[in-house]
Design a protein around this motif. Sequence first.
Motif, mmCIF file in Angstrom:
data_model
loop_
_atom_site.group_PDB
_atom_site.id
_atom_site.type_symbol
_atom_site.label_atom_id
_atom_site.label_comp_id
_atom_site.label_asym_id
_atom_site.label_seq_id
_atom_site.Cartn_x
_atom_site.Cartn_y
_atom_site.Cartn_z
ATOM 1 N N SER A 66 8.155 6.438 -2.799
ATOM 2 C CA SER A 66 7.009 5.588 -2.255
ATOM 3 C C SER A 66 7.051 6.060 -0.627
ATOM 4 O O SER A 66 6.048 6.493 0.033
ATOM 5 C CB SER A 66 6.868 4.536 -2.714
ATOM 6 O OG SER A 66 6.664 4.670 -4.024
ATOM 7 N N GLU B 213 -2.639 8.341 1.637
ATOM 8 C CA GLU B 213 -2.724 8.049 0.171
ATOM 9 C C GLU B 213 -2.286 6.314 0.074
ATOM 10 O O GLU B 213 -0.962 5.608 0.851
ATOM 11 C CB GLU B 213 -1.639 8.105 -0.483
ATOM 12 C CG GLU B 213 -1.140 10.039 -0.020
ATOM 13 C CD GLU B 213 -0.914 10.781 -1.237
ATOM 14 O OE1 GLU B 213 -0.215 10.187 -1.944
ATOM 15 O OE2 GLU B 213 -0.767 11.664 -1.043
ATOM 16 N N LYS B 214 -2.878 5.616 -0.525
ATOM 17 C CA LYS B 214 -2.342 4.116 -0.707
ATOM 18 C C LYS B 214 -2.248 3.741 -2.030
ATOM 19 O O LYS B 214 -2.268 4.561 -3.100
ATOM 20 C CB LYS B 214 -3.935 2.998 -0.613
ATOM 21 C CG LYS B 214 -4.675 3.652 0.622
ATOM 22 C CD LYS B 214 -3.357 2.916 1.579
ATOM 23 C CE LYS B 214 -4.319 3.368 2.995
ATOM 24 N NZ LYS B 214 -3.292 2.583 4.280
ATOM 25 N N VAL C 165 3.689 3.642 -4.005
ATOM 26 C CA VAL C 165 2.329 4.913 -4.359
ATOM 27 C C VAL C 165 2.486 5.010 -5.674
ATOM 28 O O VAL C 165 1.913 6.049 -6.617
ATOM 29 C CB VAL C 165 2.506 5.927 -3.226
ATOM 30 C CG1 VAL C 165 1.265 5.810 -2.275
ATOM 31 C CG2 VAL C 165 3.447 6.870 -3.249
ATOM 32 N N HIS D 173 2.178 11.728 4.090
ATOM 33 C CA HIS D 173 1.141 11.361 3.812
ATOM 34 C C HIS D 173 0.534 9.936 3.784
ATOM 35 O O HIS D 173 0.214 9.353 2.611
ATOM 36 C CB HIS D 173 0.652 11.503 2.292
ATOM 37 C CG HIS D 173 1.013 13.209 1.718
ATOM 38 N ND1 HIS D 173 1.979 13.948 1.888
ATOM 39 C CD2 HIS D 173 0.087 14.544 1.732
ATOM 40 C CE1 HIS D 173 2.359 14.597 1.637
ATOM 41 N NE2 HIS D 173 1.190 15.332 1.428
ATOM 42 N N PRO D 174 0.315 8.936 5.245
ATOM 43 C CA PRO D 174 -0.769 8.359 5.291
ATOM 44 C C PRO D 174 -1.436 7.952 5.255
ATOM 45 O O PRO D 174 -1.980 6.764 4.993
ATOM 46 C CB PRO D 174 0.244 8.111 6.718
ATOM 47 C CG PRO D 174 -0.089 9.377 7.148
ATOM 48 C CD PRO D 174 -0.064 10.623 6.238
ATOM 49 N N ARG E 41 7.044 9.571 0.565
ATOM 50 C CA ARG E 41 5.908 10.539 0.176
ATOM 51 C C ARG E 41 4.485 9.638 1.214
ATOM 52 O O ARG E 41 3.929 10.512 2.088
ATOM 53 C CB ARG E 41 5.327 10.113 -1.275
ATOM 54 C CG ARG E 41 3.894 10.635 -1.585
ATOM 55 C CD ARG E 41 3.809 11.561 -1.527
ATOM 56 N NE ARG E 41 1.671 12.451 -1.973
ATOM 57 C CZ ARG E 41 1.764 13.432 -2.120
ATOM 58 N NH1 ARG E 41 3.069 14.511 -1.464
ATOM 59 N NH2 ARG E 41 0.821 14.102 -2.572
ATOM 60 N N THR E 42 4.535 9.057 1.667
ATOM 61 C CA THR E 42 3.534 7.967 2.246
ATOM 62 C C THR E 42 3.708 8.802 4.066
ATOM 63 O O THR E 42 2.687 8.039 4.712
ATOM 64 C CB THR E 42 3.244 6.715 2.455
ATOM 65 O OG1 THR E 42 4.834 6.067 2.545
ATOM 66 C CG2 THR E 42 2.760 6.209 0.874
ATOM 67 N N ARG E 43 5.036 8.388 4.013
ATOM 68 C CA ARG E 43 5.329 8.246 5.636
ATOM 69 C C ARG E 43 4.810 10.241 5.983
ATOM 70 O O ARG E 43 3.890 10.430 6.802
ATOM 71 C CB ARG E 43 6.868 8.918 5.917
ATOM 72 C CG ARG E 43 7.362 9.204 7.271
ATOM 73 C CD ARG E 43 8.328 9.226 7.416
ATOM 74 N NE ARG E 43 8.932 9.178 8.814
ATOM 75 C CZ ARG E 43 10.348 9.153 9.131
ATOM 76 N NH1 ARG E 43 11.664 9.077 8.652
ATOM 77 N NH2 ARG E 43 10.649 9.398 10.374
ATOM 78 N N ASP F 152 0.677 -1.421 0.074
ATOM 79 C CA ASP F 152 -0.431 0.045 0.131
ATOM 80 C C ASP F 152 0.950 0.953 0.157
ATOM 81 O O ASP F 152 0.477 2.189 -0.393
ATOM 82 C CB ASP F 152 -1.025 -0.400 0.993
ATOM 83 C CG ASP F 152 -1.989 -1.036 0.571
ATOM 84 O OD1 ASP F 152 -2.546 -1.411 -0.444
ATOM 85 O OD2 ASP F 152 -3.068 -1.068 2.064
ATOM 86 N N ARG F 153 2.442 1.143 0.422
ATOM 87 C CA ARG F 153 2.816 2.243 0.459
ATOM 88 C C ARG F 153 3.059 2.975 -0.121
ATOM 89 O O ARG F 153 4.244 3.272 -0.716
ATOM 90 C CB ARG F 153 4.586 2.044 1.863
ATOM 91 C CG ARG F 153 2.702 2.238 3.110
ATOM 92 C CD ARG F 153 4.662 2.010 3.975
ATOM 93 N NE ARG F 153 5.032 3.424 4.489
ATOM 94 C CZ ARG F 153 5.889 3.147 5.378
ATOM 95 N NH1 ARG F 153 6.149 2.551 6.013
ATOM 96 N NH2 ARG F 153 6.956 4.245 5.313
#
Length: 335
Positions: free
Chosen positions: A306, A316-317, A253, A313-314, A309-311, A250-251
């Motif tokens: 990725s 976001e999938k 992205v 913006h958690p 970014r997800t760190r 999922d992370r």
Amino acid sequence: MLDISPLTWAVTVGLTVVLLLIDLVLAAWRPHKVGFREAAAWSVFYIAIAVAFGLWFGSQYGSAAGTEYFAGYIIEKSLSVDNLFVFVIIMATFAVPEEHQHKVLTFGIVIALVMRVIFIVLGATLISLFSFMFLLFGLLLIYTAVQLFRHRDEDPDIESNPMVRGAKRVLPVGSDYVGGKLFAHEDGRRVVTPLFIVLIAIGSVDLLFALDSIPAVFGVTDETYIVFTANAFALLGLRALFFLVKGLLDRLVYLSAGLALILAFIGLKLIMHWAHVDLNESIPEIPTPLSLGVVIGILVIVTVASLVRTRSHPEEKAHAGSLTATKSDRKDRPQ
């Protein structure tokens, strides 16, 4: 061309079959939820086998052949991660119990390997007969790359898959997984279980992935043996990799965008090879070591980007990406 003896082919195919049988026996003998430690152990095991084979292969047939194998293996491994995204979607769509996911993945890998063998034989035959196949393969990969990039934030619509819809329309489908069986009796009639439909879904998806992955690996080598081994060793570790990185998928992205870049780069490499051979030898080719470096570089960049970014913006999938607009996306578009 490499002189691969029939004995080497037989031993390689035999090793692949034995490893697949081990997975099948384990899945049937002890259905269970695969934990992180078990998945990590199997992942290390399969990667070690792939690396050991590559080192042996390079020592026996030269460093150039070894580089082609490792380049092909890494390309197939990276593309197989997109397989994992779709496997996750299929598991969720059909609510596959965790204790049966091991079996589904193993059968999915067997189907994928059979598909790839068919396309490897077909691709090698076409390339040996028609040199312009490099041009067609290159254009196919670039088209795929463009479509994947355009729909990188979407997921394939499994329920609308023609083979899945056709199977549900023709076959009597039961309501329960019945201990992981493919067939069962329900209300006095013989039915297929949802697991059977899951395998059809995975098989149809594997067919689409084979259409992309085989031309991609032909972009770094035209040796049929290397194409087969790169695919086989990349797929053999897919089942363990699924359980190891399921929470990480999922992370990732930017992975679909990265895979689109890889496919476009390999497509360009194939077109330049065709132009070098059929048009003018002064047209440069992209060397395999450079291809290997570009692929690894893209994978490292998209993975790090990725995670960063997800760190921040958690919410976001990641998405598997799609080659066509999904049903929901089409509905949202203005007419």
